[in-house]
Structures are given as structure tokens and as C-alpha cells.
Motif scaffolding. Sequence first.
Motif, short mmCIF file in Angstrom:
data_model
loop_
_atom_site.label_atom_id
_atom_site.label_comp_id
_atom_site.label_asym_id
_atom_site.label_seq_id
_atom_site.Cartn_x
_atom_site.Cartn_y
_atom_site.Cartn_z
N TRP A 400 -7.00 2.37 0.79
CA TRP A 400 -5.52 2.26 1.41
C TRP A 400 -4.61 2.46 0.35
O TRP A 400 -3.54 3.05 0.75
N THR A 401 -4.64 2.33 -1.05
CA THR A 401 -3.85 2.55 -2.00
C THR A 401 -3.53 4.09 -1.94
O THR A 401 -2.34 4.62 -2.08
N ILE A 402 -4.85 4.72 -2.00
CA ILE A 402 -4.76 6.20 -1.99
C ILE A 402 -4.10 6.94 -0.82
O ILE A 402 -3.02 7.87 -0.69
N ILE A 404 -1.63 5.32 1.00
CA ILE A 404 -0.11 5.15 0.91
C ILE A 404 0.56 5.98 -0.06
O ILE A 404 1.38 6.53 0.46
N ILE A 405 -0.18 6.39 -0.95
CA ILE A 405 0.22 7.13 -2.26
C ILE A 405 0.55 8.72 -1.36
O ILE A 405 1.40 9.42 -1.51
N ILE A 406 -0.44 9.10 -0.76
CA ILE A 406 -0.56 10.49 -0.05
C ILE A 406 0.43 10.42 1.00
O ILE A 406 1.45 11.32 1.21
N ALA A 408 3.28 8.60 0.98
CA ALA A 408 4.41 8.70 0.27
C ALA A 408 4.88 10.09 -0.17
O ALA A 408 5.82 10.73 -0.16
N MET A 409 3.92 10.82 -0.79
CA MET A 409 3.98 12.24 -1.28
C MET A 409 4.26 13.25 -0.10
O MET A 409 5.40 14.02 -0.22
#
Length: 687
Positions: A400-402, A404-406, A408-409
Motif C-alpha cells: 500500500w505504501t508503494i 500511494i507513492i505511485i 502521488a507521482m
Amino acid sequence: MVQEPTQDHFIGTMVDGRYLVRSRLAKGGMSTVYLATDQRLERDVALKVLHPHLANDPIFLQRLSREAKAAASLSHPHIVGVLDQGEDGHIAYLVMEFVKGHTLRDVLTEQGALAPRLALALIDPVIEGLAAAHNSGLIHRDIKPENVLIADDGRIKVGDFGLARAVSANTSTGALIGTVAYLAPELVLGQPADARSDIYSAGIMLYEMLTGKQPYDGDSPIQVAYQHVNAVVGRPSDIVPGLAEDLDELVQWCTATDAENRPVDGTALLAELRHIRTTLTDQQLDHRQGPGPNPYPAASATTAVGGGAGSPTEALPTTASPTEFISHQSNPTTIMAAGGSALQHSRAASGGDVEQDLRQPGKRELKRLERQQTKDRARAAATPVRPLREGNSRRRGVIWTIVIIILAMLAAAAGWFFGMGPGSPGTVPDVKNKTVAEAQQLLRTAGFQSEPRDVFDDDILAGLAVGTEPESGAEVRKFQPITLFVSKGAQLFPLPDLTGGTLDEAKTALNAAEMALGNVTEAFDEKVPAGVVIAQDPAKGTEVRHGTPVALEVSKGPQPIPVPDVRGKAQDAAVKALQDAGLKAVIAPERVKDKTVAKGLILAQTPANGTLRRGEAVTLTVSDGPKMVKVPNFIGKQADVAEKELKKLGLTVKRTDWLGAFFNTVREQTPKDQEVPEGTEVFLTVV
């Protein structure tokens, strides 16, 4: 048909010093249409006078001028020609070709559902006209039966090109214009229109021609518009059982909710339409359900502009299918947007295209269907059937962190794209009268890519920019392509040969060629009959613009020649005088004696005066001189007797009395006992 009342202050007035308004034919939401006479070209035209809320908007008038020029450049037998556009004080007007006849709405009102043979024959020229417009980069935006004109001689034309586009560009940001019964889904959702929007409207119209009714109805325009976005047009054979499957496929191909699934333009549709017409059997073409109720009551009369009071040309219905404005800022639009999302969700949940599940695709859709199935399989393969490493909460947290980062990007990339990148908005610069290189540089500097397209323009020199689409000043996304219109100069047309015919025939030929009549002069001509055109300026074959005045020289016939008076002249001199004047001398076969005209001189001529044409004859009578008379001797006879006898012989008497002529006896006579010319004077001395 019911004609609009003709009480109107415009009737009898002259618009722009050229168009004499004769009668009012129809009134609609955007304009009033009049029958007028073009005084310059001496022909009837349809004069569309725009309502004040449009005529008083300078931005709209500029847009209308460009759209009218673009529509006027269309020269096609199935498109109503736009002849002129202008302003006269507070009046803004369009001048269109005058077509005497009725509309497709009149046919549907009278007959209801049509046999496929007739429906395909009527829509074929409509699609051919749309194909020509699409090939020229023009779209109609308001295809409906009221805008399909059927002339009394059978010609079929599409009317109102350019007006709907100009009006829609003039409305507020959240509004669109069109007849809701035929409106494409993308227009309801506020998306840009293209050629496929016209195809959708044509498909709805074909459905109505085959079934006698429109696919969607409702208590309000918003309800109908909602169905265009969220429903699928049914098969015509559901209403008229027995219709060929090819007709069902054709209608549903044209009316696909997703514009990507429709024919790309009128040319693509026309090819398929004509293929179907040649493959259907006579039984399929002539299939028709028994007469049913008329979907349009008699009260919804349509008035067309075209044939004077009885048969107008441009359809402006009173109740059947009015052109309406629908605001995207109103609540119903929100409903449509929500409905659209629900439709997308339904499609995603089912793993396919809802619309395609409701249709039986034909051969022309196999490749597209295969591509869709490939996408569906790829999407299904990418969807996991169970969670990764069930029960491993740390792993799920990392994932889920990955994610969210994706995300955001992606959001940052989207922000850059729409804020500063190709998706950011920009203002289209004004490139009018610039060279192509200068115009393209201005557009590149503003962040746009442009595609040049050559167009005819009467005002801009060839090779210079006319404008852009979208127009200058518009704010659009920079990735949107800009069409750069480059002038080819004024469109020129060869002049017909007007010589050898009458003046009326020359006027008719000028009207047909859309040229103006210039100065008309007259001249004598020995070989050409009076009333026949003997010269024109400019000469035949000269390439000029429409409306160019052509001067004509008309023959007055041979020049009349005054008849000279040759009486009293010698014969040879008289003949020469007539020949010098261009006339022919004819000598009468018999001479006539005359006591006043000497022998050999002209005694009489016919005609004696007036005028003749060159080469015509004058008959001359030659004198044979006076008649010879023998004078008797009257010496010693009574003077009264002598005088009487001498006068009887044609002689004149001069009497001299001596001593009062007491005896009344002739004493002397001169001449006597000799022949003298008639009229000779005889002297008598009387005592």
C-alpha cells in the motif's frame, strides 16, 4: 402545410439595398425566414434574419461570418448553398439558395414509417452531402428531418450548414444547441463535436424513417437527453418486425453511444449504406408494416422556405422538433454525468461493453470486437483472484505504501501535465494576414502544433493565414491540434458564353452562374437581329469571382438609312445617289409622260421618304417628257370657242383684246398649225 402569418414590418422593405422582402415564410428559435428577391441578380432567395439577441453580439457576428464563408465554399448538389451574409444596421442576415418544395418532416408526418427502399433512397443524398462537408472540415451539428429539403423536382438538400456551429460557439460555456431528439451523447456531456456527431443524428433520423417514431421520448428535453447518454438505441425490427438484419446493424452502428464505435465520417457511412442497398432483396427493400398511428399530429405543421406561400424551403417546425438550448450547468446535466458514471461502472463490472452485449454485430465490426475482447482478457489477467500472501500484514503495508507513492507521482505528473505541460491551457494567437511560416511560429511560441489547411477566401491574399480553428482568443489545452487555415485566394469560376442569345437568356445564364448583370448597351449590327447579345465583358471563359458584374452589348439590328429625294434628277445621277446611301435603285419598266418634268428625269420614287435598311430597294419612275399636241388655226373664229378648244388640248391660252374685243374674233394666233409640247402657251389677239 400551414404557412406562417405574413403580417410583418419587414415585408416590402429592402435589406442592405439589395434584397426586397416579399413574404414571411417561417419563424424559429434563432431566426425568421423570408422569401426575398435579389435585385442585383434578379432571383428569389431565402433570407434568414437572425433574432436580436444574436444580431447584437459582435463576437457572434464575427463567428457567423467565418462559418458562412466556410459553408459558402461548399458547392455540392445535396447542400443548400449559402449565397451571402451581412449586416444592415441592427439586422444580421444570411442569404441562402431558394428551394421550392417540402421537408423530410412533411414526408414522415404524412406517411409515418417508410419502406426501406424509400428510406435508403431519401437518406443517401443526405449522407452524400454530409460526406462532402466532412471532407471539407465542416460539421453540421443539427441534422434532423426539418433540415432535409426535398425540392419539387426531386432534388434533396441539407440546409442550415454553418448556423448551428456559429450559434453553439456563441452560447455560454455550459450550453449547447441542437434538437434534443437527435442529439449525440457527447454533445449532451459537453464534449467537442466532430463528424461522428452528425453520423449519430443521421442514425436517429434513419431509425425514425424506418419505424415512424423516434427512439427516445419523455416529458421534457432533459429526459430525452438523459436516454441518449445512458441507453442504447434499439433495433428498428423491434418496432417493425421483418426488417432486414443489415438495417438493424446499420442503425445501431451509427447510433453507438461511444463515438469511437461509429463510422468515422459521412464517406465511410455512405459506402456501407450503398453496399446494403445493393445486397438487400426486393422483398427486404419493399418490406413495410401496415399503416399505423402518425407519430406527429396534424397540429405540428412544418413550414418550409421555398416555394412562395405554398411551398417554402427551409424547415422550421412549429412543434415537431424545435432546436433547443440545454445548459450543462443545470441539475439535469449532473444527473447525466452521474448516469454516465453508472454506465461506465456497469461496463467495467461486466468485463465488456454493455452496448455491444445488446447488439448483434455485423461483419464490419468483427475486427473491432476482437480488439475489445483482447483488451478484456488482458484486463482480466491483470486482476488477481485472491490477495497476495494472505495474512502477511507487513507485506500488505509495503504494497500500500508503494501504491500511494505511485499514485502521488501520478498526481504530480498529472499536475505538471495539466498545469505547465502539454495539457496546460493556452490562448490561441491571432495569425490573420500572416505568412504560413510566421503563423506557425506564433502558434509554436504559444505552445501549439498546427496543421495547415487551404481554403478559399475573398478578402485574404493567397498564401496568407485566414485564421485558426479553434479561433484566435480561445483558451484550449496545448496538446489540442490547431488547424491553420491558409488562403488560396478568391475562388474563381469561368464565365459562360452569353453571346448569340437574347438578353433574357443571358440574364438566366448569369443567375445560374451566380454572376451579376453589368451595364447593358445597344449597337447597330447589319448581321445580328435586334435583341441578340453580340458582346460581353469580361469575355467568355474568363475566371472571376461569383457576383462579378458582366457588361453586355445588345444588337439594335441593321442601322436605318434615310431615303434621299432624287426626283427631278437625271436617271444616272439618281441611281448613284441611292447607291452611295447604301440602297438599291430599281427603274420602273414604263416611262410616264409629264408636261412638267423633262424627258429622262426622275418623275417619281417609291418610297419618297422615311428610312430603309441597307440594301433595300427604291423604285424610280422616269419621265418620258410632255405629250406633243397639234395647234389648230382659229384666226377668224370666235375667241371663246378657240380658247375652249385650246385648253381642251392641254395648252394654255394668253389672250390680248383690241378695241375692247367688240367683235370677239381671233385676228392673230401664235403658234398655229404646228405640233408643240402639251402645256405650251398659245397667244391670241382678239378684236
